[in-house]
Design a protein around this motif. Structure first.
Motif, PDB file in Angstrom:
ATOM      1  N   ASN A 188       0.375   3.691   7.259  1.00 57.36           N
ATOM      2  CA  ASN A 188       1.248   4.634   6.576  1.00 57.36           C
ATOM      3  C   ASN A 188       2.190   3.896   5.649  1.00 57.36           C
ATOM      4  O   ASN A 188       2.584   2.770   5.906  1.00 57.36           O
ATOM      5  N   LYS A 189       2.576   4.576   4.571  1.00 56.17           N
ATOM      6  CA  LYS A 189       3.511   3.971   3.626  1.00 56.17           C
ATOM      7  C   LYS A 189       4.944   4.096   4.096  1.00 56.17           C
ATOM      8  O   LYS A 189       5.790   3.311   3.702  1.00 56.17           O
ATOM      9  N   THR A 239       2.768   0.849  -2.605  1.00 58.53           N
ATOM     10  CA  THR A 239       1.329   0.678  -2.547  1.00 58.53           C
ATOM     11  C   THR A 239       1.015  -0.331  -1.449  1.00 58.53           C
ATOM     12  O   THR A 239       1.906  -1.048  -0.993  1.00 58.53           O
ATOM     13  N   ILE A 240      -0.238  -0.385  -1.052  1.00 55.23           N
ATOM     14  CA  ILE A 240      -0.652  -1.316  -0.002  1.00 55.23           C
ATOM     15  C   ILE A 240      -1.534  -2.389  -0.621  1.00 55.23           C
ATOM     16  O   ILE A 240      -2.521  -2.083  -1.288  1.00 55.23           O
ATOM     17  N   LYS A 241      -1.127  -3.639  -0.430  1.00 60.05           N
ATOM     18  CA  LYS A 241      -1.859  -4.775  -0.982  1.00 60.05           C
ATOM     19  C   LYS A 241      -2.526  -5.522   0.157  1.00 60.05           C
ATOM     20  O   LYS A 241      -1.925  -5.713   1.219  1.00 60.05           O
ATOM     21  N   ILE A 242      -3.757  -5.941  -0.066  1.00 65.20           N
ATOM     22  CA  ILE A 242      -4.499  -6.682   0.957  1.00 65.20           C
ATOM     23  C   ILE A 242      -4.335  -8.175   0.677  1.00 65.20           C
ATOM     24  O   ILE A 242      -4.611  -8.652  -0.416  1.00 65.20           O
ATOM     25  N   VAL A 243      -3.876  -8.910   1.692  1.00 66.93           N
ATOM     26  CA  VAL A 243      -3.617 -10.338   1.563  1.00 66.93           C
ATOM     27  C   VAL A 243      -4.482 -11.072   2.581  1.00 66.93           C
ATOM     28  O   VAL A 243      -4.523 -10.704   3.747  1.00 66.93           O
ATOM     29  N   GLU A 244      -5.172 -12.133   2.119  1.00 63.98           N
ATOM     30  CA  GLU A 244      -5.981 -12.950   3.024  1.00 63.98           C
ATOM     31  C   GLU A 244      -5.260 -14.259   3.283  1.00 63.98           C
ATOM     32  O   GLU A 244      -4.858 -14.952   2.354  1.00 63.98           O
ATOM     33  N   ARG A 256      -2.710  -6.204   5.678  1.00 67.51           N
ATOM     34  CA  ARG A 256      -2.263  -5.223   4.698  1.00 67.51           C
ATOM     35  C   ARG A 256      -0.740  -5.249   4.637  1.00 67.51           C
ATOM     36  O   ARG A 256      -0.071  -5.190   5.666  1.00 67.51           O
ATOM     37  N   VAL A 257      -0.208  -5.301   3.412  1.00 64.18           N
ATOM     38  CA  VAL A 257       1.229  -5.427   3.205  1.00 64.18           C
ATOM     39  C   VAL A 257       1.692  -4.308   2.287  1.00 64.18           C
ATOM     40  O   VAL A 257       1.037  -3.996   1.290  1.00 64.18           O
ATOM     41  N   ARG A 258       2.841  -3.688   2.621  1.00 65.62           N
ATOM     42  CA  ARG A 258       3.430  -2.659   1.757  1.00 65.62           C
ATOM     43  C   ARG A 258       4.212  -3.330   0.645  1.00 65.62           C
ATOM     44  O   ARG A 258       5.000  -4.245   0.896  1.00 65.62           O
ATOM     45  N   VAL A 259       4.010  -2.859  -0.597  1.00 61.24           N
ATOM     46  CA  VAL A 259       4.621  -3.469  -1.770  1.00 61.24           C
ATOM     47  C   VAL A 259       5.227  -2.361  -2.634  1.00 61.24           C
ATOM     48  O   VAL A 259       4.611  -1.310  -2.830  1.00 61.24           O
ATOM     49  N   PHE A 260       6.442  -2.594  -3.177  1.00 58.78           N
ATOM     50  CA  PHE A 260       7.043  -1.651  -4.115  1.00 58.78           C
ATOM     51  C   PHE A 260       6.294  -1.699  -5.438  1.00 58.78           C
ATOM     52  O   PHE A 260       5.958  -2.766  -5.934  1.00 58.78           O
ATOM     53  N   LYS A 261       6.065  -0.520  -6.043  1.00 59.63           N
ATOM     54  CA  LYS A 261       5.320  -0.463  -7.295  1.00 59.63           C
ATOM     55  C   LYS A 261       6.126  -0.983  -8.476  1.00 59.63           C
ATOM     56  O   LYS A 261       5.572  -1.606  -9.373  1.00 59.63           O
ATOM     57  N   SER A 262       7.431  -0.753  -8.502  1.00 61.04           N
ATOM     58  CA  SER A 262       8.226  -1.124  -9.665  1.00 61.04           C
ATOM     59  C   SER A 262       8.461  -2.631  -9.768  1.00 61.04           C
ATOM     60  O   SER A 262       8.341  -3.209 -10.841  1.00 61.04           O
ATOM     61  N   THR A 263       8.783  -3.273  -8.642  1.00 60.57           N
ATOM     62  CA  THR A 263       9.111  -4.692  -8.672  1.00 60.57           C
ATOM     63  C   THR A 263       7.998  -5.590  -8.174  1.00 60.57           C
ATOM     64  O   THR A 263       7.980  -6.780  -8.483  1.00 60.57           O
TER      65      THR A 263
END
Length: 106
Positions: free
Chosen positions: A2-3, A82-87, A94-101
Motif C-alpha cells: 500500500n502507498k 510511487t513504488i520503486k523496485i530496488v535490487e 519495494r520502496v515508496r518514493v515521492f513523485k515530486s522530489t
C-alpha cells in the motif's frame, strides 16, 4: 504494498476536513482512520463489566483513502507516491518514493 500505511503523516485533500493534517491510526481496506480528522460524537451506554463509562464520546471515523495524501516533510505539502523496485545483493525490495522530489518516504 500500500502507498499509505499505519503511522504515516497525511493531509486531507477533499471533504469537510480539507487541509487538516494527522497521523494514520489504522488502515481498513480502502479506508483510513486519521487522528483528529472526521470527528463525530457518539452516545455510549455504560458497561460496568468492561469498565466502560457512559456518555457522549468523540471519536475519529474512517475516511476514504483517496481523500488523503502523504505529507512530504521536505516541502510540507501533500505529495503523490510511487513504488520503486530496488535490487540489493540479489534481493528485490519495494520502496515508496515521492513523485515530486524522488526521495524515499521516511
Amino acid at each position: 504494498m500500500n502507498k499509505i500505511i499505519k503511522g504515516d503523516q497525511v493531509v486531507v485533500i477533499s471533504g469537510k476536513d480539507k487541509g487538516k493534517k494527522g497521523q494514520v491510526l489504522k488502515v481498513i481496506g480502502d479506508k483510513v482512520i486519521v487522528d483528529g480528522v472526521s470527528l463525530v460524537k457518539r452516545h455510549q451506554k455504560p458497561n460496568p463489566l468492561r469498565g466502560v463509562e457512559g456518555g457522549v464520546i468523540v471519536k475519529s471515523m474512517p475516511i476514504h483513502i483517496a481523500k488523503v495524501a502523504l505529507l512530504n516533510k521536505e516541502t510540507q505539502k501533500a505529495d503523490r507516491v510511487t513504488i520503486k523496485i530496488v535490487e540489493t545483493g540479489g534481493q528485490v525490495k519495494r520502496v515508496r518514493v515521492f513523485k515530486s522530489t524522488g526521495s524515499d518516504v521516511a
